[in-house]
Design an enzyme around this catalytic site. Structure first.
Site, PDB file in Angstrom:
ATOM      1  N   GLY A  56     -16.534  -0.078   5.103  1.00 60.53           N
ATOM      2  CA  GLY A  56     -17.833  -0.148   4.451  1.00 60.53           C
ATOM      3  C   GLY A  56     -17.842  -1.245   3.408  1.00 60.53           C
ATOM      4  CB  CYS A  83     -11.488  -1.378   6.058  1.00 57.55           C
ATOM      5  SG  CYS A  83     -11.867  -2.854   5.069  1.00 57.55           S
ATOM      6  CE1 TYR A  84     -15.523   2.363  -0.576  1.00 58.84           C
ATOM      7  CE2 TYR A  84     -15.786   4.130   1.032  1.00 58.84           C
ATOM      8  CZ  TYR A  84     -15.905   3.663  -0.263  1.00 58.84           C
ATOM      9  OH  TYR A  84     -16.397   4.486  -1.253  1.00 58.84           O
ATOM     10  CG  HIS A 169     -11.810  -3.589  10.511  1.00 60.75           C
ATOM     11  ND1 HIS A 169     -12.683  -2.548  10.327  1.00 60.75           N
ATOM     12  CD2 HIS A 169     -11.846  -4.338   9.377  1.00 60.75           C
ATOM     13  CE1 HIS A 169     -13.237  -2.662   9.123  1.00 60.75           C
ATOM     14  NE2 HIS A 169     -12.748  -3.733   8.530  1.00 60.75           N
ATOM     15  CD  GLU A 171     -12.758  -0.865  13.489  1.00 60.11           C
ATOM     16  OE1 GLU A 171     -13.547  -0.943  12.527  1.00 60.11           O
ATOM     17  OE2 GLU A 171     -11.537  -0.681  13.361  1.00 60.11           O
ATOM     18  CB  SER A 223     -38.677   1.654  31.441  1.00 53.95           C
ATOM     19  OG  SER A 223     -37.270   1.583  31.604  1.00 53.95           O
ATOM     20  N   GLY A 224     -38.052   1.221  34.724  1.00 53.02           N
ATOM     21  CA  GLY A 224     -37.462   0.250  35.630  1.00 53.02           C
ATOM     22  C   GLY A 224     -36.101  -0.210  35.169  1.00 53.02           C
ATOM     23  N   GLY A 225     -35.692   0.225  33.970  1.00 55.71           N
ATOM     24  CA  GLY A 225     -34.397  -0.157  33.439  1.00 55.71           C
ATOM     25  C   GLY A 225     -33.310   0.845  33.769  1.00 55.71           C
ATOM     26  CB  VAL A 226     -29.683   0.723  33.054  1.00 53.48           C
ATOM     27  CG1 VAL A 226     -28.473   1.631  33.237  1.00 53.48           C
ATOM     28  CG2 VAL A 226     -29.448  -0.608  33.764  1.00 53.48           C
ATOM     29  CG  ASP A 227     -31.138   2.794  28.857  1.00 54.43           C
ATOM     30  OD1 ASP A 227     -30.082   2.387  29.377  1.00 54.43           O
ATOM     31  OD2 ASP A 227     -31.616   2.301  27.818  1.00 54.43           O
ATOM     32  CB  SER A 228     -35.960   5.422  32.244  1.00 54.17           C
ATOM     33  OG  SER A 228     -36.197   4.236  32.982  1.00 54.17           O
ATOM     34  CB  SER A 229     -33.061   4.070  36.675  1.00 55.59           C
ATOM     35  OG  SER A 229     -34.170   3.202  36.613  1.00 55.59           O
ATOM     36  CE  LYS A 368     -28.462  -0.453  28.142  1.00 56.88           C
ATOM     37  NZ  LYS A 368     -29.811  -0.192  28.694  1.00 56.88           N
TER      38      LYS A 368
END
Length: 512
Positions: A56, A83-84, A169, A171, A223-229, A368
């Site tokens: 942070g 870190c923090y 870090h 990550e 929507s035609g996108g990945v998420d909703s499909s 995603k």
């Protein structure tokens, strides 16, 4: 959805916090993020097998330094401060934290100074990524320093109390052995099973959806996108044709997308889908509106109205399915206490009471790339899963300023050229997103020996793993040349093309 084991990240405001959760999941450990000030009761209710204190921007010695509930150190779960998080833990147990005379930002060489289970199997010295202006001057009583750089303490621990800290870090990709360190923590020290994968997620999610919806019916906005499909396919796997999908043409889709996507959903995915033509309605409501948040809210409100009307024609429908992802939640809800929300999201924030539908968000805890993996488990075509993200408000947030039918048509043509040339160059799958933006700026030009005064188009292409951070893509000059030449020649009304070379942060991927 409940999980037999989970790791919990307490967010102190680091730009890398989401990466900690992603790296944990890549190892096979399910991980969630909560604000650093989350109540102890909330943390205890999740029964975390491991806790991580993120980095942070604050100083641990400052009077207003963010703090977590001190009782988390008594929960018994191993704790890793980064870190923090390391500095806050050191200060909490009696160590001294102060500004450093030699701050570390960027690559550094870490050398082990004492044996540590965190570094098991790692070389004595290795590269890490630092980002700190403060450092631990005096370790707390009972803690052992296990690694150092030339300029600062690099790691310390108190294994008896299961407390560990890293100044660097692990990550980030710039710490090449960071994933090994996190694996040593989550699996070696915390003893987690690393059984988080998309096959087990699909099995659990389908059972969870069936239990929740029962014999009821649901409607899903595509929507035609990945998420909703992927969300629709997952719910369809659970309840079959009791799911009806609605694909709304809000007049802000890509060129030809309404017909193409409808055909894909019906013929390839075999979903029960209805197309709704509502473009004129949306564009009329957006007339004269320039503020991006106002655009989002208008579009969100109209989507709700359209859903109300269409759902009413379907008979008894009780549930609404949305493709909300974890980054949507993180960006729309402040997880850092007083921090600012980046932007409102059409999928986040609940539903108006007038909709009378219960919300089902089967992907809400996924990033995603995990959603794409779920789609592969469900057999969705790769062409769909690799589609670039498209904003819920559509081209409205890629038209800076007022949205008009003429400007939409102009941007649709320019955007189509960008995608065509990116695909022709074989670069589409290498990019997170590529698109055109129409600017509220006019530029003087010369065409056919005549002066022009027309609009400016910006091209945006970025690389990313999850959309939380992104870098501008170094597209070949030849590709940029073809895109520029074609847009100016074929998208009549544009006489200048620019290329956006800003990264996220500080910019966002979308312009609005």
């Amino acid at each position: 959805m409940t999980h037999s084991e989970l790791a919990l990240v307490l967010d102190f405001g680091s730009q890398y916090t989401q990466l900690i959760a992603r790296r944990a999941r890549e190892i096979g450990v399910y991980c969630e993020i909560v604000p650093c000030h989350a109540p102890l009761a909330e943390i205890r209710s999740k029964s975390p097998s491991a806790l991580v204190l993120s980095g942070g921007p604050a100083s641990a010695y400052a009077a207003d330094a963010p703090q977590c509930d001190a009782a988390i150190f008594d929960l018994g779960a191993p704790i890793l401060g980064i870190c923090y998080g390391l500095q806050a833990m050191a200060a909490r147990f009696g160590g001294t934290v102060a500004p450093s005379d030699r701050r570390e930002f960027g690559a550094a060489r870490l050398r082990q100074t004492a044996p540590s289970r965190l570094f098991e199997g790692l070389p004595e010295a290795f590269d890490v990524w630092m980002s700190h202006g403060d450092h631990v001057v005096t370790p707390p009583p009972g803690f052992t320093v296990t690694a150092r750089t030339d300029d600062a303490l690099g790691a310390l621990e108190d294994p008896a109390r299961r407390l560990y800290g890293l100044q660097f870090h692990p990550e980030v990709a710039h710490t090449p052995l960071g994933r090994d360190i996190l694996r040593n923590f989550f699996i070696g020290i915390a003893g987690m099973r690393a059984d988080w994968n998309m096959q087990s997620f699909v099995e659990a999610a389908v059972a969870d959806i069936r239990a929740r919806i029962g014999d009821g019916r649901a409607v899903c906005g595509l929507s035609g996108g990945v998420d909703s499909s992927v969300a629709a396919a997952l719910v369809a796997a659970a309840i079959g044709d009791r799911l009806t999908c609605l694909f709304v043409d809000n007049g802000l889709l890509r060129l030809g997308e309404f017909d193409d996507v409808l055909a894909m959903f019906r013929d390839t995915l075999h979903l029960n889908v209805k197309g709704v033509a509502a473009g004129e309605r949306f564009l009329a409501a957006l007339a004269g509106v320039e503020d991006p948040e106002a655009k989002r809210k208008i579009i969100g409100r109209l989507f709700v109205e359209v859903f109300q009307e269409e759902a009413a024609q379907l008979g008894q429908v009780e549930f609404l399915v949305q493709g909300t992802l974890y980054p949507d939640v993180i960006e729309s809800v402040s997880v850092k206490g007083p921090s600012a929300v980046i932007k409102s999201h059409h999928n986040v924030g609940g539903l108006p009471e007038t909709l009378h539908l219960k919300l089902v968000e089967p992907l809400r805890e996924l990033f995603k790339d995990e959603a794409r993996a779920v789609g592969r488990q469900l057999g969705l075509p790769e062409a769909l899963l690799r589609r670039h993200p498209f904003p819920g408000p559509g081209l409205a947030v890629r038209i800076v300023g007022e949205v008009t039918p003429d400007r939409v048509a102009l941007l649709q043509r320019a955007d189509a050229i960008v995608i065509e040339e990116i695909r022709a160059a074989g670069l589409y799958d290498d990019l997170w997103q590529a698109f055109a933006v129409l600017l509220p700026v006019r530029s003087v030009g010369v065409m056919g020996d005549e002066r022009t005064y027309e609009q400016v188009c910006a091209v945006r292409a970025v690389t990313s793993q999850d959309g939380m951070t992104a870098d501008w893509a170094r597209l070949p000059h030849e590709v940029l040349h073809r895109i520029s030449r074609r847009i100016i020649a074929e998208a009549r009304g544009i006489n200048r093309v620019t290329y956006d070379i800003s990264s996220k942060p500080p910019a966002t991927i979308e312009w609005e």
